[in-house]
Scaffold this motif. Structure first.
Motif, PDB file in Angstrom:
ATOM      1  N   LEU A 458       1.018  -1.034   0.065  1.00 17.97           N
ATOM      2  CA  LEU A 458      -0.154  -0.070  -0.165  1.00 17.97           C
ATOM      3  C   LEU A 458       0.999   1.261  -0.054  1.00 17.97           C
ATOM      4  N   VAL A 459       0.717   2.193  -0.857  1.00 13.89           N
ATOM      5  CA  VAL A 459       1.649   3.440  -0.994  1.00 13.89           C
ATOM      6  C   VAL A 459       0.581   4.619  -1.055  1.00 13.89           C
ATOM      7  N   ALA A 460       1.099   5.608  -0.099  1.00 11.36           N
ATOM      8  CA  ALA A 460       0.354   6.612   0.106  1.00 11.36           C
ATOM      9  C   ALA A 460       1.332   7.980  -0.427  1.00 11.36           C
ATOM     10  N   ILE A 461       0.929   8.845  -1.280  1.00 11.47           N
ATOM     11  CA  ILE A 461       1.577  10.023  -1.513  1.00 11.47           C
ATOM     12  C   ILE A 461       0.824  11.306  -1.396  1.00 11.47           C
ATOM     13  N   ASN A 462       1.347  12.157  -0.714  1.00 13.95           N
ATOM     14  CA  ASN A 462       0.842  13.583  -0.430  1.00 13.95           C
ATOM     15  C   ASN A 462       1.512  14.629  -1.374  1.00 13.95           C
ATOM     16  N   LYS A 463       1.188  15.098  -2.442  1.00 13.42           N
ATOM     17  CA  LYS A 463       2.009  16.088  -2.973  1.00 13.42           C
ATOM     18  C   LYS A 463       1.972  17.428  -2.800  1.00 13.42           C
ATOM     19  N   ASN A 464       1.006  17.886  -1.659  1.00 15.24           N
ATOM     20  CA  ASN A 464       0.964  19.210  -1.299  1.00 15.24           C
ATOM     21  C   ASN A 464       2.240  19.537  -0.325  1.00 15.24           C
ATOM     22  N   GLU A 465       2.695  20.585  -0.773  1.00 14.92           N
ATOM     23  CA  GLU A 465       3.884  20.896  -0.141  1.00 14.92           C
ATOM     24  C   GLU A 465       3.725  21.518   1.373  1.00 14.92           C
ATOM     25  N   THR A 466       2.537  21.985   1.679  1.00 10.00           N
ATOM     26  CA  THR A 466       2.362  22.582   2.909  1.00 10.00           C
ATOM     27  C   THR A 466       1.189  21.820   3.781  1.00 10.00           C
ATOM     28  N   SER A 467       0.298  21.489   3.189  1.00  7.00           N
ATOM     29  CA  SER A 467      -0.652  20.635   3.837  1.00  7.00           C
ATOM     30  C   SER A 467      -0.860  19.417   4.163  1.00  7.00           C
ATOM     31  N   SER A 468      -0.865  18.672   5.298  1.00  7.63           N
ATOM     32  CA  SER A 468      -1.052  17.436   5.686  1.00  7.63           C
ATOM     33  C   SER A 468      -2.536  17.271   5.469  1.00  7.63           C
ATOM     34  N   TYR A 469      -2.809  15.936   5.262  1.00  8.22           N
ATOM     35  CA  TYR A 469      -4.278  15.377   5.145  1.00  8.22           C
ATOM     36  C   TYR A 469      -4.560  14.410   6.234  1.00  8.22           C
ATOM     37  N   SER A 470      -5.607  14.395   6.556  1.00  9.95           N
ATOM     38  CA  SER A 470      -6.333  13.440   7.608  1.00  9.95           C
ATOM     39  C   SER A 470      -6.990  12.408   6.599  1.00  9.95           C
ATOM     40  N   ILE A 471      -6.720  11.328   6.782  1.00 10.14           N
ATOM     41  CA  ILE A 471      -6.960  10.129   5.803  1.00 10.14           C
ATOM     42  C   ILE A 471      -7.922   9.337   6.695  1.00 10.14           C
ATOM     43  N   SER A 472      -9.279   9.335   6.301  1.00  8.18           N
ATOM     44  CA  SER A 472     -10.190   8.500   6.995  1.00  8.18           C
ATOM     45  C   SER A 472     -10.860   7.654   5.881  1.00  8.18           C
ATOM     46  N   GLY A 473     -11.579   6.776   6.484  1.00 10.33           N
ATOM     47  CA  GLY A 473     -12.377   5.500   5.357  1.00 10.33           C
ATOM     48  C   GLY A 473     -11.405   4.875   4.427  1.00 10.33           C
ATOM     49  N   LEU A 474     -10.127   4.860   4.826  1.00 10.00           N
ATOM     50  CA  LEU A 474      -9.286   4.007   3.924  1.00 10.00           C
ATOM     51  C   LEU A 474      -9.317   2.497   4.231  1.00 10.00           C
ATOM     52  N   ASN A 475      -9.293   1.691   3.222  1.00  3.79           N
ATOM     53  CA  ASN A 475      -9.385   0.180   3.277  1.00  3.79           C
ATOM     54  C   ASN A 475      -8.267  -0.477   2.729  1.00  3.79           C
ATOM     55  N   THR A 476      -7.795  -1.398   3.240  1.00  4.53           N
ATOM     56  CA  THR A 476      -6.702  -2.252   2.484  1.00  4.53           C
ATOM     57  C   THR A 476      -6.741  -3.743   2.804  1.00  4.53           C
ATOM     58  N   SER A 477      -5.959  -4.420   1.954  1.00  8.06           N
ATOM     59  CA  SER A 477      -5.667  -5.781   2.226  1.00  8.06           C
ATOM     60  C   SER A 477      -4.564  -6.257   3.120  1.00  8.06           C
ATOM     61  N   LEU A 478      -4.064  -5.029   3.767  1.00  9.70           N
ATOM     62  CA  LEU A 478      -2.926  -5.371   4.619  1.00  9.70           C
ATOM     63  C   LEU A 478      -3.303  -6.105   5.886  1.00  9.70           C
ATOM     64  N   PRO A 479      -2.818  -7.019   6.511  1.00  6.32           N
ATOM     65  CA  PRO A 479      -3.222  -7.571   7.721  1.00  6.32           C
ATOM     66  C   PRO A 479      -3.461  -6.680   9.025  1.00  6.32           C
ATOM     67  N   VAL A 480      -4.293  -7.237   9.769  1.00 10.09           N
ATOM     68  CA  VAL A 480      -4.536  -6.481  11.084  1.00 10.09           C
ATOM     69  C   VAL A 480      -3.073  -6.199  11.726  1.00 10.09           C
ATOM     70  N   GLY A 481      -3.211  -5.011  12.414  1.00 10.41           N
ATOM     71  CA  GLY A 481      -2.068  -4.642  13.260  1.00 10.41           C
ATOM     72  C   GLY A 481      -1.663  -3.295  12.644  1.00 10.41           C
ATOM     73  N   THR A 482      -0.350  -3.152  13.487  1.00 10.08           N
ATOM     74  CA  THR A 482       0.400  -1.903  13.312  1.00 10.08           C
ATOM     75  C   THR A 482       1.221  -2.153  11.898  1.00 10.08           C
ATOM     76  N   GLN A 483       1.221  -1.388  11.055  1.00  6.56           N
ATOM     77  CA  GLN A 483       2.383  -1.413   9.736  1.00  6.56           C
ATOM     78  C   GLN A 483       2.938  -0.588   9.796  1.00  6.56           C
ATOM     79  N   ALA A 484       4.354  -0.603   9.723  1.00  6.81           N
ATOM     80  CA  ALA A 484       5.287   0.530   9.768  1.00  6.81           C
ATOM     81  C   ALA A 484       5.573   0.755   8.376  1.00  6.81           C
ATOM     82  N   ASP A 485       6.334   1.936   8.359  1.00  8.79           N
ATOM     83  CA  ASP A 485       6.486   2.625   6.704  1.00  8.79           C
ATOM     84  C   ASP A 485       7.802   1.881   6.388  1.00  8.79           C
TER      85      ASP A 485
END
Ligand code: NOJ
Ligand code: NOJ
Length: 714
Positions: A458-485
């Motif tokens: 799973l890859v996430a890219i934010n190309k905005n130079e100054t604003s962060s984004y709150s990401i909600s409602g994202l689904n993935t096939s990654l397994p349950v648990g904490t996933q490190a970058d």
């Protein structure tokens, strides 16, 4: 005793082949590679002895101020930088056409000298350019470079330009040599080795006949339908295979006779394992010849550089367009290209301004690099990108996009980024083989998932130079648990927490994606059944070897089937199998792997040809029942001619009609076979009309090229 030691020696040799992961047939599985494009003259000067060779003296500029002369880079220079490349995670290099090039200076409009330092004016395709090798034009430096590359785990792709020789109206007037023997030139072309037409211009760039048969930028246009030129190009490519090259980047494939190229690819694969990608230049998926491009990629055995995606990448990352532009190209091409994971993706190259000349922002460059290194397709990085190389004169376009490599630092962020994502491509099969699905998108953020059976990236890219984004409602096939970058914060990435969901949709806890951050999370599946991710080539006649790549094939040899027919296995590892195409009837087959334990894999399509391909030019006279928008196609009784298909994608064509109402096309058909064929009209609305009469028959020659002329039957 002698016999025994001989046997022992050959056994040891066999073992060394089997154990050495770098040898053996694997070039066909290029999805796992990271390609690095080198302009040989501008990379590194490894030997000063070849800078100003006598046969082409005066084409070298030691001051590096004339951008159109040789600057000293050579094959020894590339050879000396192998560990630099390997450390960056480069697993394949694409180098400038290495063949002997134009020896003379052709002054430009302003009277300044120019030379073919880029390699696209070949004069002898069977010898090595003296500025890159030595003044004897021998293979010594080339062979040493290839050996060094292979020893470093790096494959070698050469740029190969079969469309043309040198400039037709100056210099050497297109003169072509066969390993030193003069063959002919453009101005006194008594043998018909060249097509003699005007330059492609204006609307001609969208006209199939002009695109293929007219002249590209004054470059002497070779006549591939001539048996001498056909044989010359095929034997030249084979010579490079004998000298160890793993693949070919074919120059200007849109401008070479399309039907001939099927036989060219077939000739390469018949000789040995290879990966072939061509340069089919187009701006986007609305290009008038886009449909022709994917039909070609789906059928010819050759993949291509992904120009539509390149446009979108530059538009989104350099010019700040919305991510939807990339997303829609990915989706459109997924619909059209059968082998989309083989498309070669890139941010920039030697024919366009470097990314940093368009937008001098390293964050954006890192984001674009992260994208090509993790999206579907085989990524290609242009030399110097990792050193932030750019010269912005004239907007940074050709030749200012080809500066000398400024240095070889191994500590830049771009260098480290490439290395890490190259490792991921090798360790997680979702990167080379997986599907690509958009999971979350807005103008600035793109989150996509690569998935191959149980493996996920799973890859996430934010190309905005100054604003962060709150990401909600994202689904993935990654397994349950904490996933490190996976990039451990190199580009500001963050960990995520995955909760439990169903159907491959595990909910990700709302998180903040920082400004200009790239985050990569991944999971590699453990033990599972056999999974095929790749086949290469995807088309070949009985006897041609094809490489099946994937996972969990087991260490004990099992079986491979084409449909229901078992194929001969040449080698077998748990990730790669080499098989010989069995002698089955021509057609499309589902290839499956069955492990020694009896588990059966997914299937992948392979087209079994009837025999080795020969280019034959078919002409049908007086096919008049057409109005504008209607086209004549060729169809016939073998898979090569579409097995009597009457669809735009299935039949061979559309045919060309520079002399209406006569139509012609070169197709590649099975050597020595008596084929049956007919011509059909496909009207603009799709309605099909067959010519009358019985089928035409033709016996294809076993070598060379063929011609067949018939009348449309009323
Ligand atoms: C496309 C190449 O990439 C370009 O650099 C070259 O000049 C033309 N083809 C002609 O060979
Ligand atoms: C059907 C067509 O109607 C006919 O014209 C053609 O000859 C055959 N297909 C091929 O055998």
């Amino acid at each position: 005793m002698r016999n025994l030691s001989y046997k022992l020696a050959s056994l040891l040799f066999l073992f060394s082949i089997l154990l050495n992961p770098l040898s053996g047939a694997s070039a066909a599985d290029f999805k796992r590679e990271v390609i690095y494009q080198i302009i040989t003259d501008r990379f590194f000067d490894g030997s000063t002895s070849n800078n100003n060779p006598s046969q082409s003296a005066g084409l070298y500029d030691a001051t590096k101020t004339n951008w159109r002369l040789y600057w000293g880079g050579d094959l020894q220079g590339i050879q000396q930088k192998m560990s630099y490349l390997a450390g960056m995670g480069v697993t394949a290099i694409w180098i400038s056409p290495p063949v002997d090039n134009l020896n003379t200076n052709i002054p430009d409009g302003g009277g300044n000298p120019t030379a073919s330092y880029h390699g696209y004016q070949g004069r002898d395709f069977k010898r090595i350019e003296e500025h890159f090798g030595n003044s004897g034009n021998t293979w010594t430096d080339f062979d040493a470079m290839v050996s060094a590359a292979h020893a470093a785990g790096i494959k070698v792709v050469i740029d190969f330009a079969p469309n043309h020789s040198t400039q037709d109206n100056a210099g050497e007037f297109g003169s072509l040599y066969d390993n030193g023997t003069f063959l002919g030139n453009y101005t006194s072309d008594t043998n018909g080795y060249f097509h003699h037409n005007a330059n492609i211009s204006g609307g001609g760039w969208d006209d199939r006949y002009q695109v293929e048969y007219f002249t590209l930028f004054d470059l002497a246009d070779l006549n591939q339908e001539h048996a001498t030129i056909d044989g010359y190009m095929k034997s030249a490519a084979q010579l490079f295979q004998q000298h160890g090259v793993d693949g070919f980047r074919i120059d200007a494939i849109k401008h070479v006779t399309w039907g001939w190229e099927y036989s060219f690819a077939n000739s390469i694969y018949t000789y040995g394992d290879s990966f072939i990608f061509g340069e089919w230049y187009q701006g986007n998926t609305s290009d008038p010849l886009y449909h022709d491009s994917y039909k070609f990629a789906n059928k010819s055995g050759m993949t291509m550089l992904d120009f539509p995606l390149n446009t979108a990448i530059r538009s989104v990352f350099a010019s700040n367009a919305n991510f939807s532009e990339i997303d829609s190209v990915i989706n459109q091409e997924a619909t059209n290209f059968t082998w989309k994971e083989d498309l070669v993706t890139f941010i920039d190259n030697h024919d366009m301004a470097r990314f940093l000349s368009v937008n001098n922002n390293n964050n954006r460059l890192h984001e674009a690099m992260s994208f090509v290194l993790t999206a579907r397709g085989v990524p290609c990085i242009y030399y110097g990108t990792e050193q932030y190389l750019h010269n912005d004169t004239s907007g940074g376009t050709d030749p200012y996009n080809r500066p000398m490599m400024p240095g070889f630092s191994t500590t830049t962020t771009a260098y480290t980024l490439t290395s890490r994502l190259s490792s991921l491509r090798r360790s997680n099969p979702a990167v080379p083989y997986g599907s690509m699905t958009q999971r979350w998108i807005n103008n600035d953020v793109y989150i996509y998932e690569r998935k191959f059976f149980g493996s996920t990236v799973l890859v996430a890219i934010n190309k905005n130079e100054t604003s962060s984004y709150s990401i909600s409602g994202l689904n993935t096939s990654l397994p349950v648990g904490t996933q490190a970058d996976y990039l451990t914060g190199l580009l500001g990435g963050v960990p995520i927490t995955v909760g439990s969901g169903s159907g491959g949709n595990n909910p990700v806890n709302t998180f903040t994606l920082p400004a200009h951050a790239v985050s990569v999370w991944q999971f590699t599946e453990g033990t599972a059944g056999p999974e095929i991710g790749s086949l290469g080539p995807t088309v070949g006649q009985p006897g041609v070897k094809t490489v099946i790549a994937g996972r969990n094939f087991g260490t004990t040899t099992g079986t491979v089937k084409f449909g229901t027919t078992t194929a001969t296995v040449n080698s077998w590892t748990s990730t790669q199998i080499v098989v010989t195409t069995p002698a089955v009837t021509n057609g499309n087959y589902n290839v499956t792997v069955t492990t020694s334990g009896g588990s059966v894999s997914n299937g992948i399509q392979f087209t079994v040809l009837t025999a080795k391909l020969i280019p034959v030019t078919f002409t049908v006279y007086n096919a008049t029942p057409t109005v504008t928008g209607d086209y004549i196609f060729l169809t016939g009784n073998t898979v090569e001619l579409g097995a009597w298909s009457t669809t735009w994608d299935g039949a061979f064509g559309p045919m060309l009609t520079p002399n209406y109402p006569d139509w012609f096309i070169t197709a590649s058909v099975p050597a020595g076979q008596t084929i049956q064929f007919k011509f059909i009209k496909i009207a603009s609305g799709g309605a099909v009309t067959w010519e009358n009469g019985s089928n035409h028959t033709y016996t294809v020659p076993t070598t060379g090229t063929g011609f067949v002329n018939v009348n449309w039957q009323y």
